[in-house]
Design a protein around this motif. Structure first.
Motif, PDB file in Angstrom:
ATOM      1  N   GLU A  45       0.839  -1.193   0.000  1.00 19.81           N
ATOM      2  CA  GLU A  45       0.000   0.000   0.000  1.00 19.81           C
ATOM      3  C   GLU A  45       0.875   1.244   0.000  1.00 19.81           C
ATOM      4  OE1 GLU A  45      -2.114   3.243   1.099  1.00 19.81           O
ATOM      5  OE2 GLU A  45      -1.323   2.284   2.874  1.00 19.81           O
ATOM      6  N   GLY A  46       0.490   2.208  -0.823  1.00 22.55           N
ATOM      7  CA  GLY A  46       1.281   3.425  -0.970  1.00 22.55           C
ATOM      8  C   GLY A  46       2.155   3.426  -2.207  1.00 22.55           C
ATOM      9  N   THR A  47       2.367   2.233  -2.783  1.00 26.90           N
ATOM     10  CA  THR A  47       3.146   2.129  -4.007  1.00 26.90           C
ATOM     11  C   THR A  47       2.342   2.685  -5.181  1.00 26.90           C
ATOM     12  OG1 THR A  47       4.065   0.065  -3.149  1.00 26.90           O
ATOM     13  CG2 THR A  47       4.451   0.505  -5.456  1.00 26.90           C
ATOM     14  N   ASN A  48       3.038   3.198  -6.186  1.00 29.50           N
ATOM     15  CA  ASN A  48       2.396   3.607  -7.431  1.00 29.50           C
ATOM     16  C   ASN A  48       1.465   2.480  -7.901  1.00 29.50           C
ATOM     17  OD1 ASN A  48       2.420   3.328 -10.532  1.00 29.50           O
ATOM     18  ND2 ASN A  48       2.960   5.462 -10.207  1.00 29.50           N
ATOM     19  N   ILE A  49       0.259   2.837  -8.300  1.00 26.48           N
ATOM     20  CA  ILE A  49      -0.782   1.853  -8.588  1.00 26.48           C
ATOM     21  C   ILE A  49      -0.401   0.912  -9.740  1.00 26.48           C
ATOM     22  CG2 ILE A  49      -2.108   3.379 -10.122  1.00 26.48           C
ATOM     23  CD1 ILE A  49      -4.644   2.313  -8.638  1.00 26.48           C
ATOM     24  N   ILE A  50       0.303   1.422 -10.728  1.00 28.29           N
ATOM     25  CA  ILE A  50       0.768   0.571 -11.834  1.00 28.29           C
ATOM     26  C   ILE A  50       1.800  -0.431 -11.324  1.00 28.29           C
ATOM     27  CG2 ILE A  50       2.102   0.550 -13.984  1.00 28.29           C
ATOM     28  CD1 ILE A  50      -0.692   1.393 -14.523  1.00 28.29           C
ATOM     29  N   GLU A  51       2.654   0.010 -10.397  1.00 27.84           N
ATOM     30  CA  GLU A  51       3.668  -0.887  -9.834  1.00 27.84           C
ATOM     31  C   GLU A  51       3.022  -2.009  -9.031  1.00 27.84           C
ATOM     32  OE1 GLU A  51       6.883  -0.900 -10.588  1.00 27.84           O
ATOM     33  OE2 GLU A  51       6.393   0.740 -11.955  1.00 27.84           O
ATOM     34  N   ILE A  52       1.916  -1.710  -8.343  1.00 29.77           N
ATOM     35  CA  ILE A  52       1.188  -2.767  -7.615  1.00 29.77           C
ATOM     36  C   ILE A  52       0.671  -3.800  -8.605  1.00 29.77           C
ATOM     37  CG2 ILE A  52      -0.869  -3.297  -6.239  1.00 29.77           C
ATOM     38  CD1 ILE A  52      -0.514  -0.626  -4.824  1.00 29.77           C
ATOM     39  N   ALA A  53       0.095  -3.328  -9.702  1.00 29.28           N
ATOM     40  CA  ALA A  53      -0.430  -4.260 -10.722  1.00 29.28           C
ATOM     41  C   ALA A  53       0.693  -5.123 -11.295  1.00 29.28           C
ATOM     42  CB  ALA A  53      -1.118  -3.464 -11.829  1.00 29.28           C
ATOM     43  N   LYS A  54       1.844  -4.508 -11.572  1.00 28.19           N
ATOM     44  CA  LYS A  54       2.992  -5.267 -12.084  1.00 28.19           C
ATOM     45  C   LYS A  54       3.415  -6.338 -11.092  1.00 28.19           C
ATOM     46  CE  LYS A  54       5.125  -1.672 -14.989  1.00 28.19           C
ATOM     47  NZ  LYS A  54       6.283  -0.759 -15.128  1.00 28.19           N
ATOM     48  N   ARG A  55       3.436  -5.967  -9.818  1.00 26.34           N
ATOM     49  CA  ARG A  55       3.855  -6.898  -8.770  1.00 26.34           C
ATOM     50  C   ARG A  55       2.887  -8.080  -8.670  1.00 26.34           C
ATOM     51  NH1 ARG A  55       6.735  -6.603  -3.828  1.00 26.34           N
ATOM     52  NH2 ARG A  55       6.745  -8.713  -2.979  1.00 26.34           N
ATOM     53  N   ILE A  56       1.598  -7.810  -8.752  1.00 29.48           N
ATOM     54  CA  ILE A  56       0.603  -8.885  -8.676  1.00 29.48           C
ATOM     55  C   ILE A  56       0.804  -9.879  -9.820  1.00 29.48           C
ATOM     56  CG2 ILE A  56      -1.867  -9.401  -8.934  1.00 29.48           C
ATOM     57  CD1 ILE A  56      -2.404  -6.773  -7.362  1.00 29.48           C
ATOM     58  N   PHE A  57       1.005  -9.364 -11.020  1.00 25.47           N
ATOM     59  CA  PHE A  57       1.229 -10.257 -12.168  1.00 25.47           C
ATOM     60  C   PHE A  57       2.541 -11.021 -12.031  1.00 25.47           C
ATOM     61  CE2 PHE A  57      -1.611  -7.492 -15.037  1.00 25.47           C
ATOM     62  CZ  PHE A  57      -2.675  -8.360 -14.901  1.00 25.47           C
TER      63      PHE A  57
END
Length: 200
Positions: A45-57
């Protein structure tokens, strides 16, 4: 030392929104066959939203479209969200304003979502609002907070930052500011870099 401004993160710091965000990420991830667990999300939480999506994938070894995942998540959030400002927040903001302390929001939330889901009268209380799509390099880089300070014409030494995520604290400290951590979603063991820790 006399501080001249307090810069707040929004989600999980000023408003009890994190369960809705987790729910929206979870629903969007299920569209790709991914079951998202709380421990997979809250530390990010707090990470750039695109980076969160990249991490999930990446963690789930899926070659997906990050922007599509973010669009799904934002839609699910706006469909279901409830904005509950934490008790005491508006009192605190009014108290700071009475002392002529500048106040700002520095969030990784997208501007469209913030302005369509948060009451205008609440946002109007702030002197500056920096959103995730305003800055090329988001938290944990210092850039979002430095931009907020720049717009207020203040230096890091003039500011206190209030955060609820380790990544947000990292951003605050990288910006050179004094930082309070709020344990709204994670325990105090996550906030060893903060200058002070509060439960609420």
């Amino acid at each position: 030392m006399k501080y001249k401004a307090v810069l707040f993160d929004f989600d999980g710091t000023l408003a009890d929104t994190m369960r809705d965000h987790f729910g929206a990420w979870g629903k969007a991830s299920l569209d790709y066959g991914i079951k998202l667990n709380p421990e997979d999300y809250y530390p990010l939480e707090g990470t750039n939203i695109i980076e969160i999506a990249k991490r999930i994938f990446k963690v789930n070894q899926i070659n997906g479209d990050e922007k599509e995942l973010v669009q799904k998540k934002e839609k699910y959030y706006l469909d279901k969200n409830t904005i509950n400002i934490y008790p005491g927040v508006e009192y605190l903001i009014n108290k700071l304003r009475s002392y002529k302390i500048k106040i700002g929001i520095v969030t990784t939330g997208l501007r469209g979502r913030i302005y369509s889901s948060v009451p205008k009268q609440f946002l109007d209380m702030f002197d500056v609002i920096i959103c995730g799509d305003d800055i090329a390099k988001g938290k944990p880089f210092p850039d979002p907070y430095l931009e907020g300070m720049k717009k207020l014409n203040l230096e890091p030494k003039d500011c206190i930052i209030v955060e609820n995520s380790p990544i947000g604290v990292e951003s605050a400290k990288a910006a050179g500011a004094y930082c309070f951590a709020i344990c709204s979603t994670l325990g105090d063991e996550y906030f060893t870099n903060a200058d002070a820790i509060f439960n609420t």
